[in-house]
Design a protein around this motif. Structure first.
Motif, PDB file in Angstrom:
ATOM      1  N   GLN A   1       0.812  -1.217   0.000  1.00 11.67           N
ATOM      2  CA  GLN A   1       0.000   0.000   0.000  1.00 11.67           C
ATOM      3  C   GLN A   1       0.844   1.265   0.000  1.00 11.67           C
ATOM      4  OE1 GLN A   1      -2.594  -0.611   3.374  1.00 11.67           O
ATOM      5  NE2 GLN A   1      -4.176  -1.572   2.108  1.00 11.67           N
TER       6      GLN A   1
ATOM      7  N   SER B   1       0.122   0.392  -8.537  1.00  2.32           N
ATOM      8  CA  SER B   1      -1.091   1.185  -8.448  1.00  2.32           C
ATOM      9  C   SER B   1      -2.293   0.523  -9.102  1.00  2.32           C
ATOM     10  CB  SER B   1      -0.870   2.556  -9.096  1.00  2.32           C
ATOM     11  OG  SER B   1      -0.518   2.397 -10.461  1.00  2.32           O
ATOM     12  N   SER B   2      -2.233  -0.781  -9.310  1.00  3.19           N
ATOM     13  CA  SER B   2      -3.369  -1.473  -9.912  1.00  3.19           C
ATOM     14  C   SER B   2      -3.620  -2.778  -9.190  1.00  3.19           C
ATOM     15  CB  SER B   2      -3.116  -1.753 -11.395  1.00  3.19           C
ATOM     16  OG  SER B   2      -2.084  -2.699 -11.553  1.00  3.19           O
TER      17      SER B   2
ATOM     18  N   SER C   1      -0.960  -5.398  -7.813  1.00  5.10           N
ATOM     19  CA  SER C   1      -1.022  -5.813  -6.423  1.00  5.10           C
ATOM     20  C   SER C   1      -1.000  -7.326  -6.307  1.00  5.10           C
ATOM     21  CB  SER C   1      -2.297  -5.262  -5.779  1.00  5.10           C
ATOM     22  OG  SER C   1      -2.414  -5.701  -4.457  1.00  5.10           O
TER      23      SER C   1
ATOM     24  N   ARG D   1      -1.374   5.320   4.290  1.00  5.22           N
ATOM     25  CA  ARG D   1      -0.624   6.430   3.682  1.00  5.22           C
ATOM     26  C   ARG D   1      -0.357   7.522   4.714  1.00  5.22           C
ATOM     27  NH1 ARG D   1      -1.578   6.796  -1.994  1.00  5.22           N
ATOM     28  NH2 ARG D   1      -1.438   4.661  -2.822  1.00  5.22           N
TER      29      ARG D   1
ATOM     30  N   ILE E   1      -6.074  10.270  -3.621  1.00  8.04           N
ATOM     31  CA  ILE E   1      -5.816   8.948  -4.192  1.00  8.04           C
ATOM     32  C   ILE E   1      -6.783   8.663  -5.332  1.00  8.04           C
ATOM     33  CG2 ILE E   1      -5.826   6.469  -3.718  1.00  8.04           C
ATOM     34  CD1 ILE E   1      -5.017   7.137  -0.844  1.00  8.04           C
TER      35      ILE E   1
ATOM     36  N   ASN F   1      -5.851  10.858  -8.464  1.00  3.83           N
ATOM     37  CA  ASN F   1      -4.544  10.574  -9.070  1.00  3.83           C
ATOM     38  C   ASN F   1      -4.379   9.121  -9.517  1.00  3.83           C
ATOM     39  OD1 ASN F   1      -3.617  13.238  -8.683  1.00  3.83           O
ATOM     40  ND2 ASN F   1      -2.974  12.771  -6.575  1.00  3.83           N
ATOM     41  N   GLU F   2      -5.010   8.203  -8.803  1.00  2.64           N
ATOM     42  CA  GLU F   2      -4.800   6.784  -9.074  1.00  2.64           C
ATOM     43  C   GLU F   2      -6.079   6.042  -9.459  1.00  2.64           C
ATOM     44  OE1 GLU F   2      -2.512   4.919  -5.924  1.00  2.64           O
ATOM     45  OE2 GLU F   2      -1.813   6.887  -5.258  1.00  2.64           O
TER      46      GLU F   2
ATOM     47  N   GLY G   1      -6.501   2.634  -7.034  1.00  2.92           N
ATOM     48  CA  GLY G   1      -5.613   3.126  -5.986  1.00  2.92           C
ATOM     49  C   GLY G   1      -6.194   2.900  -4.594  1.00  2.92           C
TER      50      GLY G   1
ATOM     51  N   ARG H   1      -5.612  -0.710  -3.623  1.00  3.91           N
ATOM     52  CA  ARG H   1      -4.235  -1.216  -3.652  1.00  3.91           C
ATOM     53  C   ARG H   1      -4.014  -2.110  -2.438  1.00  3.91           C
ATOM     54  NH1 ARG H   1       0.809   2.863  -3.901  1.00  3.91           N
ATOM     55  NH2 ARG H   1      -0.062   3.232  -5.961  1.00  3.91           N
TER      56      ARG H   1
END
Length: 332
Positions: A64, A69-70, A74, A241, A260, A263-264, A268, A271
């Motif tokens: 994490q 990021s996928s 993961s 995080r 998150i 951006n992801e 994300g 994750r």
């Protein structure tokens, strides 16, 4: 002049009056012992399970906070990390953060189980689980910070002291994480275990041969833990995080959540999902199996001065069904 019958009746009423007045005190003492029993069994069960699942939890934390990021990445990372478990020289590194993890699990689940036991009869399964999770998460949050920082291998030189604002931010992230998990897990465990138990009874023990055993507890826990993982994984990523950051940033969990997501994407927020599932399934199964067995074993000791019982009914948050007191058995 008072007749003999009246005198006898008055004298006979005195012990009954004393028993009636003592009944509320005994009932209150029993409730208090029930709450303490829930706290002890919940805390010991989860902290014991932690010894077995902490390596997977450490692997999840690194995923994490890593670069993948996928969900596919993961899953690949989980496969690669699982190979590390087979290397003796790396086993201890995966037990990093064990002590704060044990402290976290004992504190969290002592409160989760005991608060749920008190609130569920009044507020229902969902709200009872939510309140239990919120209270427990707020108290156990400092242990969670230490656990994540140890598992993420944050160097001491980069690990800054936590300001009061950060402590409240971290506590809020943990409240969202555990609150969502407890709401789903406790309600699902109780419901699913009831269905399993009914199916076992209706089938005469076959093929449901786990009725009344730790296996049935673990089976219900596995399903409820899987459902809880789907519910809380996004908040788990957010909490991880925030806990692992080395700056003095006080951005809240909601801001982190949207960062998150923007951006992801949704991936994300999920994750480390497979690593989380890989950890939560055995952890939930061990926790509830240990909890039920501990409660069955300790109940006779905790309530030795009152009615006996053969077990808990094996449903979390439900008052124990007692047998008839000895003095009433003799009269029946």
């Amino acid at each position: 002049m008072v007749s003999a019958v009246e005198a006898g009746g008055s004298a006979a009423a005195t012990p009954w009056h004393g028993m009636a007045s003592a009944a509320p005190a005994r009932a209150e003492a029993r409730v208090q012992r029930e709450v303490v029993l829930e706290a002890i069994c919940g805390g010991l069960a989860a902290s014991t399970a932690c010894f077995f699942t902490n390596p997977i939890d450490a692997m999840k934390t690194r995923l994490q906070t890593g670069a993948a990021s996928s969900l596919t990445g993961s899953l690949t990372a989980v496969s690669g990390s699982a190979a590390i478990l087979a290397r003796p020289q790396d086993l201890w590194s995966l037990q990093r953060g064990l002590l704060p993890a044990v402290g976290y699990n004992f504190t969290l689940n002592s409160l989760r189980f005991s608060v749920f036991h008190v609130t569920e009869p009044v507020l229902g399964q969902g709200l009872g689980g939510l309140i239990g999770g919120v209270v427990a998460a707020a108290v156990a949050s400092p242990f969670a910070v230490l656990r994540v920082r140890s598992q993420a291998d944050v160097p001491p030189s980069r690990s800054t002291p936590l300001a009061s604002a950060q402590l409240s931010t971290h506590a809020m992230a943990q409240v969202l994480r555990v609150g969502s998990a407890s709401t789903v897990q406790f309600a699902a465990y109780r419901t699913i275990r009831g269905l399993f138990s009914t199916a076992a009874g209706e089938s005469g023990g076959s093929p449901w041969s786990l009725q009344g055993t730790a296996g049935l507890d673990a089976a219900a826990a596995a399903v409820s833990s899987a459902l809880a993982t789907v519910a809380f994984n996004p908040f788990d990523v957010v909490a991880t995080r925030l806990y692992a950051q080395t700056s003095r940033s006080t951005s809240g969990p909601i801001a982190c959540f949207w960062s998150i997501l923007s951006n992801e994407g949704t991936a994300g927020l999920y994750r480390g999902f497979f690593a989380n599932l890989l950890r939560n399934l055995p952890h939930g199964m061990l926790t509830f199996a240990f909890y039920e067995q501990l409660k069955r074993s300790l109940h006779c000791t905790a309530f030795a001065d009152g009615p006996g019982t053969g077990g808990t009914g094996a449903v979390v948050g439900v008052r124990v069904h007692t047998t008839m007191p000895v003095h009433l058995k003799q009269l029946s």
